[in-house]
Design a protein around this motif. Structure first.
Motif, PDB file in Angstrom:
ATOM      1  N   UNK A   1      30.945  27.405  32.168  1.00 14.12           N
ATOM      2  CA  UNK A   1      32.349  27.358  32.568  1.00 14.12           C
ATOM      3  C   UNK A   1      32.405  27.168  34.066  1.00 14.12           C
ATOM      4  N   UNK A   2      33.406  26.431  34.547  1.00 10.48           N
ATOM      5  CA  UNK A   2      33.603  26.304  35.986  1.00 10.48           C
ATOM      6  C   UNK A   2      35.092  26.225  36.304  1.00 10.48           C
ATOM      7  N   UNK A   3      35.436  26.538  37.562  1.00  8.52           N
ATOM      8  CA  UNK A   3      36.812  26.401  38.021  1.00  8.52           C
ATOM      9  C   UNK A   3      36.828  26.413  39.543  1.00  8.52           C
ATOM     10  N   UNK A   4      37.933  25.931  40.101  1.00  3.81           N
ATOM     11  CA  UNK A   4      38.164  26.029  41.541  1.00  3.81           C
ATOM     12  C   UNK A   4      38.732  27.416  41.833  1.00  3.81           C
ATOM     13  N   UNK A   5      38.100  28.143  42.754  1.00  2.73           N
ATOM     14  CA  UNK A   5      38.518  29.503  43.103  1.00  2.73           C
ATOM     15  C   UNK A   5      39.037  29.482  44.531  1.00  2.73           C
ATOM     16  N   UNK A   6      40.266  29.994  44.717  1.00  6.79           N
ATOM     17  CA  UNK A   6      40.883  29.944  46.028  1.00  6.79           C
ATOM     18  C   UNK A   6      41.001  31.291  46.705  1.00  6.79           C
ATOM     19  N   UNK A   7      40.856  31.301  48.021  1.00  9.78           N
ATOM     20  CA  UNK A   7      41.002  32.485  48.879  1.00  9.78           C
ATOM     21  C   UNK A   7      40.394  33.737  48.243  1.00  9.78           C
ATOM     22  N   UNK A   8      39.100  33.650  47.954  1.00 14.08           N
ATOM     23  CA  UNK A   8      38.375  34.741  47.295  1.00 14.08           C
ATOM     24  C   UNK A   8      38.442  36.011  48.138  1.00 14.08           C
ATOM     25  N   UNK A   9      38.734  37.122  47.484  1.00 16.73           N
ATOM     26  CA  UNK A   9      38.757  38.386  48.222  1.00 16.73           C
ATOM     27  C   UNK A   9      38.259  39.530  47.354  1.00 16.73           C
ATOM     28  N   UNK A  10      38.047  40.668  47.996  1.00 17.10           N
ATOM     29  CA  UNK A  10      37.377  41.793  47.353  1.00 17.10           C
ATOM     30  C   UNK A  10      38.222  42.470  46.286  1.00 17.10           C
ATOM     31  N   UNK A  11      39.537  42.208  46.233  1.00 15.12           N
ATOM     32  CA  UNK A  11      40.337  42.841  45.189  1.00 15.12           C
ATOM     33  C   UNK A  11      40.551  41.929  43.987  1.00 15.12           C
ATOM     34  N   UNK A  12      39.803  40.820  43.925  1.00 16.18           N
ATOM     35  CA  UNK A  12      39.736  40.006  42.713  1.00 16.18           C
ATOM     36  C   UNK A  12      38.628  40.542  41.805  1.00 16.18           C
ATOM     37  N   UNK A  13      38.864  40.541  40.499  1.00 18.44           N
ATOM     38  CA  UNK A  13      37.842  40.897  39.521  1.00 18.44           C
ATOM     39  C   UNK A  13      37.852  39.855  38.413  1.00 18.44           C
ATOM     40  N   UNK A  14      36.684  39.303  38.108  1.00 14.63           N
ATOM     41  CA  UNK A  14      36.553  38.299  37.065  1.00 14.63           C
ATOM     42  C   UNK A  14      35.684  38.867  35.941  1.00 14.63           C
ATOM     43  N   UNK A  15      36.230  38.916  34.729  1.00 14.20           N
ATOM     44  CA  UNK A  15      35.479  39.385  33.570  1.00 14.20           C
ATOM     45  C   UNK A  15      35.176  38.199  32.663  1.00 14.20           C
TER      46      UNK A  15
END
Length: 212
Positions: free
Chosen positions: A100-114
Motif C-alpha cells: 500500500x502507498x499514499x502521499x502523506x502531508x505535514x507529518x507530525x507526532x500526533x498522527x497514528x497510522x494503524x
C-alpha cells in the motif's frame, strides 16, 4: 514529479522498519516524492467520503474548505485529499493487498497510522516513534511531505488503514495498492514457469533453474 519503482528504490528512504517475528509489515518513506508508483493501482483520490468510516474527518478541496494542508508533493489526480481532524479517526477498508502507498502531508507526532491485516491483527506506525522521521508538521518541506509505502511480510495481507490524530490534522492523498494475486493468477504463473522449465530441459546444454 513521479519516479518509477526502480528509481524510488535507489532514493534516500527514511523510516525503514526492520522486520521482527512480531512485526508483519515493513515501511518506507520517500521525502518529496509522490504517488503513484509503477505497479500500484490508485484506489482512492478522496473525491468523496465513500468507503471511509469514522468520525471528525473530511474531504478537503483547497482552498474553499481546507483544514490542514494537502501533501505538498501530491500531483496526481484531483486536488482533494483526506484530512483527519483533532481526536478524529478514518478507516479505509480495501481488498487484500501485498503493498500500500499514499502521499502523506505535514507529518507530525500526533498522527497514528494503524495497518489492518487479514485475520484481524494490526500494526501501529507512529511518527517520531517506530517511524523515525521528522515529525514537526511542516507543510512544505520534503522531510514531512512525501510518499509512504507499506509492505506485507510473509503470508500477511493488508486489508485496510486507520488514520487517527489527537490534534489537527492527518492528511493523505492518492491511496494506491498492489492487490494479492487471485488463486487463478497464481496457477497461471506456476503453469508458465513449468512450461519455461520444460523448454529449457529440451535445449541442449540448458541450465536448470529451480524456483524455491
Amino acid at each position: 514529479m513521479n519516479m518509477n519503482l526502480f528509481a524510488k528504490a535507489s532514493a534516500i528512504a527514511l523510516g525503514l522498519a526492520a522486520v521482527t517475528p512480531a512485526q508483519a509489515v515493513t515501511f518506507l518513506y520517500f521525502p518529496g516524492t509522490s504517488a503513484p508508483t509503477a505497479g500500484y493501482n490508485v484506489i482512492n483520490q478522496f473525491d468523496t467520503t465513500a468507503g471511509i468510516t469514522g468520525s471528525n474527518f473530511q474531504i478537503n478541496t483547497p482552498p474553499s474548505n481546507s483544514t490542514g494542508a494537502p501533501p505538498a508533493y501530491a500531483t496526481f489526480g484531483s486536488s482533494s485529499y483526506l484530512s483527519v481532524l483533532a481526536n478524529g479517526s478514518a478507516t479505509i477498508n480495501f481488498g487484500a493487498a501485498s503493498a500500500v502507498e499514499f502521499d502523506w502531508g505535514s507529518i507530525d507526532a500526533y498522527n497514528t497510522l494503524t495497518v489492518l491485516l487479514d485475520g484481524g491483527s494490526s500494526f501501529v506506525i507512529t511518527p517520531g516513534g517506530n517511524f523515525t522521521n521528522d515529525a514537526d508538521g511542516n507543510q512544505i518541506l520534503a522531510n514531512t511531505n512525501g510518499l509512504f509505502q507499506i509492505f506485507a511480510e510473509g503470508n500477511e495481507k493488508i486489508v485496510g488503514l486507520t488514520l487517527q490524530s489527537s490534534r489537527n490534522s492527518f492528511e493523505i492523498d492518492n491511496l494506491a495498492t498492489v492487490p494479492v494475486p487471485e488463486p487463478a493468477t497464481w496457477a497461471m504463473m506456476i503453469a508458465g514457469l513449468g512450461l519455461v522449465g520444460g523448454v529449457m530441459r529440451r535445449r541442449a546444454g540448458a541450465t536448470s533453474v529451480t524456483f524455491a
